[in-house]
Write a protein that holds these residues in place. Sequence first.
Motif, PDB file in Angstrom:
ATOM      1  N   ASP A  71      26.161  16.846  -3.454  1.00  0.00           N
ATOM      2  CA  ASP A  71      27.252  17.696  -3.966  1.00  0.00           C
ATOM      3  C   ASP A  71      28.616  17.068  -3.686  1.00  0.00           C
ATOM      4  N   GLY A  72      28.681  15.739  -3.844  1.00  0.00           N
ATOM      5  CA  GLY A  72      29.931  15.008  -3.696  1.00  0.00           C
ATOM      6  C   GLY A  72      30.274  14.588  -2.287  1.00  0.00           C
ATOM      7  N   GLU A  73      29.510  14.995  -1.289  1.00  0.00           N
ATOM      8  CA  GLU A  73      29.788  14.666   0.106  1.00  0.00           C
ATOM      9  C   GLU A  73      28.853  13.550   0.573  1.00  0.00           C
ATOM     10  N   LEU A  74      29.406  12.541   1.254  1.00  0.00           N
ATOM     11  CA  LEU A  74      28.598  11.464   1.798  1.00  0.00           C
ATOM     12  C   LEU A  74      27.723  12.008   2.925  1.00  0.00           C
ATOM     13  N   VAL A  75      26.394  11.913   2.776  1.00  0.00           N
ATOM     14  CA  VAL A  75      25.480  12.488   3.772  1.00  0.00           C
ATOM     15  C   VAL A  75      24.500  11.462   4.331  1.00  0.00           C
ATOM     16  N   TYR A  76      24.489  10.251   3.760  1.00  0.00           N
ATOM     17  CA  TYR A  76      23.452   9.269   4.131  1.00  0.00           C
ATOM     18  C   TYR A  76      24.016   7.889   3.879  1.00  0.00           C
ATOM     19  N   ARG A  77      23.869   7.016   4.866  1.00  0.00           N
ATOM     20  CA  ARG A  77      24.360   5.645   4.694  1.00  0.00           C
ATOM     21  C   ARG A  77      23.398   4.682   5.393  1.00  0.00           C
ATOM     22  N   ASP A  78      23.077   3.612   4.688  1.00  0.00           N
ATOM     23  CA  ASP A  78      22.263   2.528   5.240  1.00  0.00           C
ATOM     24  C   ASP A  78      20.984   3.041   5.915  1.00  0.00           C
ATOM     25  N   GLY A  79      20.299   3.938   5.224  1.00  0.00           N
ATOM     26  CA  GLY A  79      18.986   4.373   5.669  1.00  0.00           C
ATOM     27  C   GLY A  79      18.943   5.525   6.643  1.00  0.00           C
ATOM     28  N   ARG A  80      20.091   6.153   6.925  1.00  0.00           N
ATOM     29  CA  ARG A  80      20.101   7.248   7.895  1.00  0.00           C
ATOM     30  C   ARG A  80      21.021   8.366   7.424  1.00  0.00           C
ATOM     31  N   PHE A  81      20.615   9.620   7.719  1.00  0.00           N
ATOM     32  CA  PHE A  81      21.473  10.764   7.458  1.00  0.00           C
ATOM     33  C   PHE A  81      22.606  10.771   8.488  1.00  0.00           C
ATOM     34  N   LEU A  82      23.765  11.264   8.070  1.00  0.00           N
ATOM     35  CA  LEU A  82      24.963  11.198   8.906  1.00  0.00           C
ATOM     36  C   LEU A  82      25.252  12.498   9.660  1.00  0.00           C
ATOM     37  N   ASN A 130       0.867  -1.178   0.000  1.00  0.00           N
ATOM     38  CA  ASN A 130       0.000   0.000   0.000  1.00  0.00           C
ATOM     39  C   ASN A 130       0.901   1.224   0.000  1.00  0.00           C
ATOM     40  N   ILE A 131       0.878   1.981  -1.098  1.00  0.00           N
ATOM     41  CA  ILE A 131       1.832   3.079  -1.275  1.00  0.00           C
ATOM     42  C   ILE A 131       1.671   4.156  -0.219  1.00  0.00           C
ATOM     43  N   LEU A 132       0.476   4.312   0.350  1.00  0.00           N
ATOM     44  CA  LEU A 132       0.283   5.303   1.401  1.00  0.00           C
ATOM     45  C   LEU A 132       1.268   5.087   2.537  1.00  0.00           C
ATOM     46  N   TYR A 133       1.533   3.825   2.866  1.00  0.00           N
ATOM     47  CA  TYR A 133       2.474   3.490   3.924  1.00  0.00           C
ATOM     48  C   TYR A 133       3.873   3.230   3.380  1.00  0.00           C
ATOM     49  N   ASP A 134       3.956   2.513   2.273  1.00  0.00           N
ATOM     50  CA  ASP A 134       5.245   2.025   1.803  1.00  0.00           C
ATOM     51  C   ASP A 134       6.207   3.147   1.454  1.00  0.00           C
ATOM     52  N   GLU A 135       5.699   4.247   0.882  1.00  0.00           N
ATOM     53  CA  GLU A 135       6.597   5.337   0.506  1.00  0.00           C
ATOM     54  C   GLU A 135       7.115   6.099   1.722  1.00  0.00           C
ATOM     55  N   LYS A 136       6.545   5.836   2.909  1.00  0.00           N
ATOM     56  CA  LYS A 136       6.984   6.510   4.137  1.00  0.00           C
ATOM     57  C   LYS A 136       7.976   5.667   4.934  1.00  0.00           C
ATOM     58  N   ILE A 137       8.242   4.433   4.507  1.00  0.00           N
ATOM     59  CA  ILE A 137       9.123   3.540   5.276  1.00  0.00           C
ATOM     60  C   ILE A 137      10.441   4.244   5.595  1.00  0.00           C
ATOM     61  N   GLY A 138      10.768   4.323   6.879  1.00  0.00           N
ATOM     62  CA  GLY A 138      12.026   4.951   7.271  1.00  0.00           C
ATOM     63  C   GLY A 138      13.217   4.207   6.697  1.00  0.00           C
ATOM     64  N   GLY A 139      14.136   4.932   6.044  1.00  0.00           N
ATOM     65  CA  GLY A 139      15.313   4.313   5.457  1.00  0.00           C
ATOM     66  C   GLY A 139      15.177   3.959   3.999  1.00  0.00           C
ATOM     67  N   THR A 140      14.171   4.503   3.330  1.00  0.00           N
ATOM     68  CA  THR A 140      13.979   4.246   1.900  1.00  0.00           C
ATOM     69  C   THR A 140      13.987   5.555   1.123  1.00  0.00           C
TER      70      THR A 140
END
Length: 359
Positions: free
Chosen positions: A344-355, A297-307
Motif C-alpha cells: 500500500d505504498g509503504e516500504l515493508v521489505y528490503r533485501d530479503g527481510r521484512f522491516l 527441487n521446488i519443495l525446498y526452493d520455494e521456501k528459501i528465506g528471502g525469496t
Amino acid sequence: MLVGYSAGVREGDLVTLETWTPAAPIARELYRAVLRAGGHPLPRISIEGITETLLKHGGDDQLEWVNPTREDDIETVDVRIVVEAYVNTKRLSTVDPVRLARWERATERLRNRYLERAANGELRWVLTQFPTDAAAQDAEMSLTQYEDFVYGAGFLDDPDPVARWQEFGERIDAVADFLATKNELHVVADGTDLKLAVGGRHWLRAKGQENFPDGEVFTAPIETSVEGEIRFTYPAVFRAREVDDVRLRFERGEVVDFSAARGYDFLEQMIGLDEGARRVGEFAFGLNEAVPLFTKNILYDEKIGGTVHLALGTAYPESGGLNRSALHWDMICDLRAGSEVYADGELVYRDGRFLNGLG
C-alpha cells in the motif's frame, strides 16, 4: 513428524502412503507409525519409468484416461502422505511438451477435486522427499551432504523438532497477519517491477502440515490485478524440465509477453495449456532460513528465506483465488540483494527481510 505433527493421523483414518521404490525404508516406518496412531495404511508404491512410458508410447485416449483407483483414493481417504524419491530427476526431459500438456489437462479434474476436499477440511495431506543420489546430484552435493541438508531444512536435527516448528509457526502467523491488512504489493528488483492486488484474499500459513519442510506465506492475487514484469532468478523447473532466465510481462492479470534463455518452447506450451495457465494462482514469501540455497527441487526452493515465488495456473481454493488450470508452476525470484517490496505504498521489505520487526 509426518504422521503426528504434519498429517495428524487419528484412530480409524484411511491413509494412503504414496511413494516410489527407493523410499522403501521410510515407507515401512510410515506404515508402522500409521498403525501406532490407529490408522489404516494404504500403500501406493510406484515404479519409476511408468509415467515416462505412458507419455512416450500411449495413444491420445490412453493419455486422457484417468485411473479410477486414483479417483477412489481422492474421494475416500482421510489422509494422503506422499514421499517423492526419484532415481532420475530428468526422466521426463525428452517427452514431447504437446503430449505432456494433453496428460496434464486430463488430470486437471482430479487435481481440482483433491484441492477442493483439502480446502473443505475433508482430506489432510503432506508432501515430503526421501533423499536420493539423483536429488543430491541436482543440488551439486554428495548424498551425505544432501541428507544433512534435507534433515536440517525440516529441523530434524533439533532436539525437539515439533517445538521448533511451533516456534517458527508463530513467526509465520505474524507475517501472514501483517500481510492480511494490505491491499496491494509492489515488488522491485533486478528485472522486476510488479504490482498485484491481494485485498480480501486469505494469506495461508505453511507451517509444516502440508509440505515438509515448509516455511512460507502465500495467497492468490486478484485475477485481473497483476501488472508489470518479473524476472526469475533461478531456473524454472517443472516436470523435470528446466527453463532458464524466465521473464514474464503482465497486463490486467494475464501474461502478454514472455521469454527464456533456454527452454522457450516448453514454456510456451505450458503457458498455452489453457486460459488459466496465463494467470497467477499464487504469490508467496519464502521464510525458511534453514533452506539457504537453490537445489532444483521446488519443495525446498520455494521456501528459501528471502525469496518470493509466483505460480502460473491454478489457485488454492483456501486462498480465495478463483483461477483454475491444469497447470501450477512455481517460479522463484531471489530478493536477498537489491530488492524492495512496498505494501500500500509503504516500504515493508528490503533485501530479503521484512522491516517491521517480523524478521
